[in-house]
Scaffold this motif. Structure first.
Motif, PDB file in Angstrom:
ATOM      1  N   LEU A 241      63.196  51.816  58.740  1.00 42.28           N
ATOM      2  CA  LEU A 241      61.718  51.865  58.156  1.00 42.28           C
ATOM      3  C   LEU A 241      60.758  51.160  58.985  1.00 42.28           C
ATOM      4  O   LEU A 241      61.179  50.798  60.042  1.00 42.28           O
ATOM      5  CB  LEU A 241      61.551  51.295  56.585  1.00 42.28           C
ATOM      6  N   ARG A 242      59.385  51.710  58.916  1.00 38.85           N
ATOM      7  CA  ARG A 242      58.338  51.229  59.673  1.00 38.85           C
ATOM      8  C   ARG A 242      57.971  49.768  59.461  1.00 38.85           C
ATOM      9  O   ARG A 242      57.819  48.838  60.677  1.00 38.85           O
ATOM     10  CB  ARG A 242      56.976  52.125  59.522  1.00 38.85           C
ATOM     11  N   HIS A 243      58.081  49.217  58.340  1.00 39.06           N
ATOM     12  CA  HIS A 243      57.537  47.770  58.208  1.00 39.06           C
ATOM     13  C   HIS A 243      58.672  47.013  57.523  1.00 39.06           C
ATOM     14  O   HIS A 243      59.694  47.502  56.880  1.00 39.06           O
ATOM     15  CB  HIS A 243      56.539  47.705  56.843  1.00 39.06           C
ATOM     16  N   TYR A 244      58.846  45.692  58.019  1.00 36.27           N
ATOM     17  CA  TYR A 244      60.058  44.730  57.675  1.00 36.27           C
ATOM     18  C   TYR A 244      59.540  43.563  57.709  1.00 36.27           C
ATOM     19  O   TYR A 244      58.226  43.318  58.470  1.00 36.27           O
ATOM     20  CB  TYR A 244      61.026  45.117  58.534  1.00 36.27           C
ATOM     21  N   PRO A 245      60.062  42.141  57.261  1.00 37.53           N
ATOM     22  CA  PRO A 245      61.349  42.537  56.367  1.00 37.53           C
ATOM     23  C   PRO A 245      61.089  43.117  55.030  1.00 37.53           C
ATOM     24  O   PRO A 245      60.327  42.958  54.565  1.00 37.53           O
ATOM     25  CB  PRO A 245      61.725  41.166  56.112  1.00 37.53           C
ATOM     26  N   VAL A 246      62.203  43.887  54.782  1.00 35.84           N
ATOM     27  CA  VAL A 246      61.992  44.734  53.531  1.00 35.84           C
ATOM     28  C   VAL A 246      62.692  43.820  52.401  1.00 35.84           C
ATOM     29  O   VAL A 246      63.805  43.117  52.496  1.00 35.84           O
ATOM     30  CB  VAL A 246      62.820  45.967  53.546  1.00 35.84           C
ATOM     31  N   THR A 247      62.068  43.744  51.273  1.00 28.49           N
ATOM     32  CA  THR A 247      62.473  42.669  49.997  1.00 28.49           C
ATOM     33  C   THR A 247      62.877  43.465  48.896  1.00 28.49           C
ATOM     34  O   THR A 247      63.673  43.076  48.326  1.00 28.49           O
ATOM     35  CB  THR A 247      61.200  42.149  49.820  1.00 28.49           C
ATOM     36  N   GLU A 248      62.679  44.743  48.917  1.00 25.66           N
ATOM     37  CA  GLU A 248      62.899  45.710  47.599  1.00 25.66           C
ATOM     38  C   GLU A 248      62.818  47.167  48.114  1.00 25.66           C
ATOM     39  O   GLU A 248      61.879  47.421  48.750  1.00 25.66           O
ATOM     40  CB  GLU A 248      62.195  45.397  46.557  1.00 25.66           C
ATOM     41  N   VAL A 249      63.800  47.945  47.733  1.00 26.84           N
ATOM     42  CA  VAL A 249      63.726  49.385  47.556  1.00 26.84           C
ATOM     43  C   VAL A 249      63.310  49.749  46.219  1.00 26.84           C
ATOM     44  O   VAL A 249      63.943  49.718  45.262  1.00 26.84           O
ATOM     45  CB  VAL A 249      64.768  50.170  48.113  1.00 26.84           C
ATOM     46  N   VAL A 250      62.275  50.407  45.983  1.00 30.68           N
ATOM     47  CA  VAL A 250      61.545  50.696  44.867  1.00 30.68           C
ATOM     48  C   VAL A 250      62.394  52.082  44.327  1.00 30.68           C
ATOM     49  O   VAL A 250      62.753  52.198  43.225  1.00 30.68           O
ATOM     50  CB  VAL A 250      60.167  50.918  44.700  1.00 30.68           C
ATOM     51  N   SER A 251      62.148  53.031  45.124  1.00 35.24           N
ATOM     52  CA  SER A 251      62.568  54.320  44.865  1.00 35.24           C
ATOM     53  C   SER A 251      62.755  55.213  46.254  1.00 35.24           C
ATOM     54  O   SER A 251      62.281  54.856  47.128  1.00 35.24           O
ATOM     55  CB  SER A 251      61.709  55.207  43.862  1.00 35.24           C
ATOM     56  N   ILE A 252      63.556  56.272  45.819  1.00 34.93           N
ATOM     57  CA  ILE A 252      63.909  57.225  47.177  1.00 34.93           C
ATOM     58  C   ILE A 252      63.879  58.615  46.718  1.00 34.93           C
ATOM     59  O   ILE A 252      64.636  59.179  45.772  1.00 34.93           O
ATOM     60  CB  ILE A 252      65.245  57.077  47.835  1.00 34.93           C
ATOM     61  N   ASP A 253      62.746  59.460  47.173  1.00 37.15           N
ATOM     62  CA  ASP A 253      62.554  60.830  46.507  1.00 37.15           C
ATOM     63  C   ASP A 253      63.149  61.718  47.814  1.00 37.15           C
ATOM     64  O   ASP A 253      62.630  61.788  48.888  1.00 37.15           O
ATOM     65  CB  ASP A 253      61.244  61.179  46.152  1.00 37.15           C
ATOM     66  N   ALA A 254      64.453  62.273  47.567  1.00 39.64           N
ATOM     67  CA  ALA A 254      65.032  62.965  48.742  1.00 39.64           C
ATOM     68  C   ALA A 254      64.609  64.556  48.680  1.00 39.64           C
ATOM     69  O   ALA A 254      65.354  65.231  49.433  1.00 39.64           O
ATOM     70  CB  ALA A 254      66.801  62.750  48.595  1.00 39.64           C
ATOM     71  N   ARG A 255      63.765  64.739  47.802  1.00 35.67           N
ATOM     72  CA  ARG A 255      63.423  66.194  47.733  1.00 35.67           C
ATOM     73  C   ARG A 255      64.580  67.295  47.554  1.00 35.67           C
ATOM     74  O   ARG A 255      64.806  68.143  48.383  1.00 35.67           O
ATOM     75  CB  ARG A 255      62.611  66.518  49.043  1.00 35.67           C
ATOM     76  N   GLY A 256      65.190  66.948  46.464  1.00 32.86           N
ATOM     77  CA  GLY A 256      66.248  67.846  45.940  1.00 32.86           C
ATOM     78  C   GLY A 256      67.840  67.075  46.165  1.00 32.86           C
ATOM     79  O   GLY A 256      68.560  67.555  45.289  1.00 32.86           O
ATOM     80  N   GLU A 257      67.685  66.053  46.438  1.00 33.42           N
ATOM     81  CA  GLU A 257      68.987  65.095  46.641  1.00 33.42           C
ATOM     82  C   GLU A 257      68.528  63.906  45.750  1.00 33.42           C
ATOM     83  O   GLU A 257      67.596  63.114  46.268  1.00 33.42           O
ATOM     84  CB  GLU A 257      69.567  64.762  47.780  1.00 33.42           C
TER      85      GLU A 257
END
Length: 218
Positions: free
Chosen positions: A79-95
């Motif tokens: 990912l572009r920004h860090y440190p990452v503290t939480e992954v909120v959601s992932i839209d895989a566009r079909g997956e």
């Protein structure tokens, strides 16, 4: 997201005053302690902005980002920004991807520190633990610092202290016998490499800041 106000600067006003020994009597136009503290806050803000620009990142509290990344047929995604503290959601566009099946890769030996790499865990679908090549992933996540690295505040303070001492010293020399110097129109441009060259910050501080520089991700 937290409603807590983010400080405009790093470092502590009280630390700058204690280390520099500056007082309202040293600066013409600064009439009391409150005015002195406000004056130093402005300098800390300028130095803080320079440190963030030098490191190509912010050291403020976590904020939410959404970006689209293309899969690379491996288990890890940058990912572009860090440190990452939480992954909120992932839209895989079909997956469909459950955030519980994704982990944030932490730096070895550093608690809660990472460089923004997400790893697909086997989860309930062991054969689907890669970010598929050609697939677009829209990731919403939180990234930032709950507690900025200590070197950030120390460098900011040292640059401000050096600026104050130089201003007072140069004016006192130019106006022999003067007990105070005028701060009307006083300004200073903070520069991290320049601070190293002039000895305002140490080689160790500079190297630690360099390690915090964020590399741009395409």
């Amino acid at each position: 997201m937290s409603a807590t106000l983010t400080p405009a600067f790093f470092g502590e006003v009280s630390s700058v005053i204690a280390q520099s020994g500056v007082s309202p009597e040293d600066l013409e136009g600064i009439n009391d302690q409150t005015a002195l503290e406000s004056f130093i806050e402005d300098r800390l803000t300028g130095a803080s902005n320079e440190v963030e620009e030098f490191c190509n990142r912010t050291f403020r509290e976590p904020v939410e980002y959404t970006e689209t990344r293309e899969g690379n047929q491996s288990a890890k995604l940058q990912l572009r920004h860090y440190p990452v503290t939480e992954v909120v959601s992932i839209d895989a566009r079909g997956e469909s991807i459950d955030t519980d099946d994704v982990s944030i890769v932490q730096r070895r030996g550093f608690q809660n520190r990472n460089t923004g790499i997400l790893k697909r865990d086997p989860g309930r679908r062991p054969r689907s633990n890669v970010w598929r090549s050609g697939r677009q992933y829209e990731v919403t996540y939180m990234a930032g610092w709950d507690d900025p690295p200590g070197v950030v505040g120390s460098v900011v303070e040292d640059m401000v202290i050096a600026g104050l001492r130089e201003a007072i010293g140069s004016n006192a020399y130019a106006e022999e016998g003067a007990s105070s110097v005028s701060m009307d129109g006083f300004s200073v441009t903070y520069d991290v490499p320049g601070a190293l060259r002039s000895g305002d910050i140490t080689e160790t501080q500079f190297k630690r800041l360099k390690k915090l520089q964020q590399v741009a991700v395409a």
